[in-house]
Design an enzyme around this catalytic site. Structure first.
Site, PDB file in Angstrom:
ATOM      1  N   HIS A  62       0.880  -1.165   0.000  1.00 59.49           N
ATOM      2  CA  HIS A  62       0.000   0.000   0.000  1.00 59.49           C
ATOM      3  C   HIS A  62       0.919   1.217   0.000  1.00 59.49           C
ATOM      4  CE1 HIS A  62      -2.381  -2.984   2.347  1.00 59.49           C
ATOM      5  NE2 HIS A  62      -3.429  -2.427   1.789  1.00 59.49           N
ATOM      6  N   ASP A 117       2.321   1.797   3.407  1.00 58.07           N
ATOM      7  CA  ASP A 117       3.230   0.803   4.003  1.00 58.07           C
ATOM      8  C   ASP A 117       4.665   1.298   3.832  1.00 58.07           C
ATOM      9  OD1 ASP A 117       1.020  -0.830   4.319  1.00 58.07           O
ATOM     10  OD2 ASP A 117       1.469  -2.071   2.560  1.00 58.07           O
ATOM     11  N   MET A 138       2.635  -5.786  -7.708  1.00 68.83           N
ATOM     12  CA  MET A 138       1.327  -5.191  -7.401  1.00 68.83           C
ATOM     13  C   MET A 138       1.478  -4.050  -6.396  1.00 68.83           C
ATOM     14  SD  MET A 138      -1.051  -5.216  -4.675  1.00 68.83           S
ATOM     15  CE  MET A 138      -1.701  -6.654  -3.824  1.00 68.83           C
ATOM     16  N   GLU A 171     -10.921  -6.341  -5.139  1.00 67.60           N
ATOM     17  CA  GLU A 171     -10.954  -7.360  -4.079  1.00 67.60           C
ATOM     18  C   GLU A 171     -12.226  -7.203  -3.245  1.00 67.60           C
ATOM     19  OE1 GLU A 171      -7.389  -7.480  -1.746  1.00 67.60           O
ATOM     20  OE2 GLU A 171      -8.359  -8.543  -0.092  1.00 67.60           O
ATOM     21  N   LYS A 173     -14.925  -8.303  -0.111  1.00 67.50           N
ATOM     22  CA  LYS A 173     -14.951  -8.830   1.258  1.00 67.50           C
ATOM     23  C   LYS A 173     -16.360  -8.558   1.792  1.00 67.50           C
ATOM     24  CE  LYS A 173     -12.315  -8.568   5.592  1.00 67.50           C
ATOM     25  NZ  LYS A 173     -11.163  -7.958   6.270  1.00 67.50           N
ATOM     26  N   GLU A 192      -9.858 -13.387  -2.506  1.00 68.88           N
ATOM     27  CA  GLU A 192      -9.076 -13.807  -1.328  1.00 68.88           C
ATOM     28  C   GLU A 192      -9.768 -14.990  -0.652  1.00 68.88           C
ATOM     29  OE1 GLU A 192      -7.317 -10.943   1.362  1.00 68.88           O
ATOM     30  OE2 GLU A 192      -8.039 -12.092   3.089  1.00 68.88           O
ATOM     31  N   HIS A 218     -11.815 -14.115   2.481  1.00 67.84           N
ATOM     32  CA  HIS A 218     -13.024 -13.324   2.274  1.00 67.84           C
ATOM     33  C   HIS A 218     -14.160 -14.165   1.696  1.00 67.84           C
ATOM     34  CE1 HIS A 218     -10.274  -9.524   1.979  1.00 67.84           C
ATOM     35  NE2 HIS A 218     -10.124 -10.205   3.105  1.00 67.84           N
ATOM     36  N   ASP A 259      -5.245 -13.409  -3.628  1.00 77.12           N
ATOM     37  CA  ASP A 259      -4.797 -13.304  -2.238  1.00 77.12           C
ATOM     38  C   ASP A 259      -4.988 -14.669  -1.582  1.00 77.12           C
ATOM     39  OD1 ASP A 259      -4.025 -10.695  -2.438  1.00 77.12           O
ATOM     40  OD2 ASP A 259      -5.540  -9.882  -1.078  1.00 77.12           O
ATOM     41  N   ASP A 283     -11.868 -12.089   9.991  1.00 78.48           N
ATOM     42  CA  ASP A 283     -10.884 -12.288   8.918  1.00 78.48           C
ATOM     43  C   ASP A 283      -9.552 -12.716   9.536  1.00 78.48           C
ATOM     44  OD1 ASP A 283      -9.720 -12.131   6.391  1.00 78.48           O
ATOM     45  OD2 ASP A 283      -9.240 -10.013   6.613  1.00 78.48           O
ATOM     46  N   ASP A 296      -6.813 -14.373   8.098  1.00 77.74           N
ATOM     47  CA  ASP A 296      -5.579 -14.204   7.303  1.00 77.74           C
ATOM     48  C   ASP A 296      -4.472 -15.165   7.750  1.00 77.74           C
ATOM     49  OD1 ASP A 296      -6.748 -12.142   5.819  1.00 77.74           O
ATOM     50  OD2 ASP A 296      -5.964 -10.574   7.109  1.00 77.74           O
ATOM     51  N   ASP A 351      -1.685 -13.016   1.196  1.00 80.15           N
ATOM     52  CA  ASP A 351      -2.168 -11.903   2.028  1.00 80.15           C
ATOM     53  C   ASP A 351      -2.532 -12.494   3.383  1.00 80.15           C
ATOM     54  OD1 ASP A 351      -3.019  -9.555   3.042  1.00 80.15           O
ATOM     55  OD2 ASP A 351      -4.899  -9.470   1.935  1.00 80.15           O
TER      56      ASP A 351
HETATM   57  C1  GCO Z   1      -7.975  -7.225   4.456  1.00 78.07           C
HETATM   58  C2  GCO Z   1      -7.590  -7.191   2.997  1.00 78.07           C
HETATM   59  C3  GCO Z   1      -6.366  -6.383   2.730  1.00 78.07           C
HETATM   60  C4  GCO Z   1      -6.198  -6.089   1.247  1.00 78.07           C
HETATM   61  C5  GCO Z   1      -5.151  -5.084   1.048  1.00 78.07           C
HETATM   62  C6  GCO Z   1      -4.874  -4.812  -0.408  1.00 78.07           C
HETATM   63  O1  GCO Z   1      -8.863  -7.978   4.749  1.00 78.07           O
HETATM   64  O2  GCO Z   1      -7.392  -6.503   5.260  1.00 78.07           O
HETATM   65  O3  GCO Z   1      -7.431  -8.498   2.565  1.00 78.07           O
HETATM   66  O4  GCO Z   1      -5.240  -7.029   3.229  1.00 78.07           O
HETATM   67  O5  GCO Z   1      -5.899  -7.221   0.521  1.00 78.07           O
HETATM   68  O6  GCO Z   1      -5.541  -3.911   1.695  1.00 78.07           O
HETATM   69  O7  GCO Z   1      -5.644  -3.820  -0.874  1.00 78.07           O
HETATM   70 MN    MN Z   2      -6.554  -9.235   0.776  1.00 78.94          MN
HETATM   71 MN    MN Z   3      -8.201 -10.364   4.373  1.00 81.22          MN
END
Ligand code: GCO
Ligand code: MN
Ligand code: MN
Length: 399
Positions: free
Chosen positions: A63, A66, A97, A190, A192, A226, A229, A254, A264, A266, A300
């Site tokens: 990002h 970041d 990306m 993306e 969610k 993702e 998600h 992702d 979420d 991850d 991700d």
């Molecule tokens: C989340 C998302 C993020 C995005 C990222 C890219 O649930 O936090 O998955 O990690 O993928 O912000 O735009």
């Molecule tokens: Mn993501």
């Molecule tokens: Mn996520």
């Protein structure tokens, strides 16, 4: 005593050719959550680049914030970007990306492109154009848009149809910007379903695919599904990804792990729903036939809060190794003569010309055809055996 595998001879060790990528925010995640503080110190971007390269990764994504803190001066930005580029070059990592943070700053508390205040919508476009410029400077050809705050708790605040129109016009604007700048860049949307908002607009990859078909430049926009998600929404990731692939819209992915019905998570890729992960890798790699996905394989995900910095890179290695192991398992499964026979027996690949293409004559013929319905219905399909074979390949007993 079990002899340990020498890394030099371990074919599951990741290499650059595997196209594995991580976000700065993933391995850089210090473990902060809504209930607790960071458990690990921050790592600088050049340090992350060095450690990822040492693990066998191919690239790093980011990002805007970041790398460059929100509100940094132009001089500060150029210094930080310069140091980052030097690290990329030194360690042979690429940036496939880039994305934009439209969720952390309080200005985005009501969303970004869909916010009610036109000043917020304008600021979101300005910030995104700057992030696109940064991505282009770093060589990124994919720009992910994740609308983390594009949603509601108090749904009465706007007509949801207005949110759809605002999102469409922001995307049309950004496509024109990329064309105008002559950047070699495509967008990946993306989805969610929720978190951090109660309900996020365009909750699934399927919603995004339809939105794309209504844009002025659909050829510039695809999706970034993702695992976590789609799983949160109770859906099959492999089916969403398959629909995107079939439409030529899988621009990015992702990968991570998630338990259904949770926040979420991850998690490390493949650490939950191993069968789902196997089916996803099988699809991406095309081991059962059909085109494979050739873009970057992005994780991700982030390490458990229990980990120190070395644990974070155990996590990163784990994501990549599991992907490669699953790829080998999927190849074994699709090579297995018993599997192939079972699939062929069920007529998966048999074409009936009458069904392939409509004609009035064909329709009349089909209407008159007699079917032995009871006999057809009586046939056992042996999918129990097929699925058990999948499980046995997955557990390493065959192949
Ligand atoms: C989340 C998302 C993020 C995005 C990222 C890219 O649930 O936090 O998955 O990690 O993928 O912000 O735009
Ligand atoms: Mn993501
Ligand atoms: Mn996520």
């Amino acid at each position: 005593m079990t002899p340990s595998i020498s890394p030099a001879f371990d074919r599951f060790e990741p290499t650059r050719e595997d196209r594995f990528t991580f976000g700065l925010w993933t391995v850089g995640n210090p473990g902060r959550d809504p209930f607790g503080e960071a458990v690990r110190p921050a790592q600088s971007a050049p340090h992350i680049v060095e450690r990822l390269a040492a693990c066998g990764a191919y690239g790093v994504n980011l990002h805007d914030n970041d790398l460059v803190p929100f509100g940094a001066s132009a001089r500060e930005r150029d210094r930080i970007v310069g140091e980052f580029k030097a690290a990329l070059e030194k360690h042979h990592l690429v940036v496939p990306m880039a994305t934009v943070n439209l969720f952390s700053h309080p200005i985005f508390k009501d969303g970004a492109f869909t916010a009610n205040d036109p000043q917020v919508r304008a600021f979101a476009l300005q910030k995104t154009m700057q992030a696109i410029d940064l991505g282009a400077e770093l060589g990124a050809e994919i720009f992910v848009l994740w609308g983390g705050r594009e949603g509601v708790e108090a749904d009465a605040c706007r007509d949801p149809r207005v949110a759809v129109k605002r999102m469409r016009s922001a995307l049309d604007f950004l496509c024109e910007y990329v064309r105008d700048q002559r950047y070699r860049m495509r967008f990946a949307l993306e989805a969610k379903p929720n978190e951090p908002r109660g309900d996020i607009y365009f909750a699934t990859t399927g919603h995004m695919l339809h939105l794309i078909s209504t844009l002025a430049h659909p050829e510039l926009v695809g999706v970034n599904p993702e695992v976590a998600h789609e799983t949160m929404a109770g859906l099959s990731m492999a089916h969403g990804v398959a629909q995107a692939m079939e439409a030529g819209k899988l621009y990015h992915i992702d990968l991570n792990g998630q338990k259904i019905g949770r926040y979420d998570q991850d998690l490390r890729f493949g650490s939950e729903d191993l069968k789902g992960a196997f089916l996803l890798v099988r699809l991406l790699e095309g081991t059962a036939g059909g085109a494979s996905y050739t873009g970057p394989l992005h994780f991700d995900a982030h390490a458990y809060r229990t980990e120190d910095e070395d644990g974070v890179y155990d996590f990163a290695k784990g994501c990549m190794r599991t992907y490669k192991i699953l790829k080998a398992r999927a190849e074994g499964f699709d090579r297995d003569p018993e599997v192939r026979a079972l699939i062929a027996e069920r007529g998966d690949a048999v074409l009936d010309p009458l069904l392939e293409r409509y004609s009035s004559q064909g329709a009349r013929t089909l209407k008159e055809r007699r079917f032995e319905v009871d006999a057809i219905a009586r046939v056992g399909l042996r999918y129990e055996r097929l699925d058990q074979l999948l499980i046995e390949h997955l557990m390493g007993l065959r192949g």
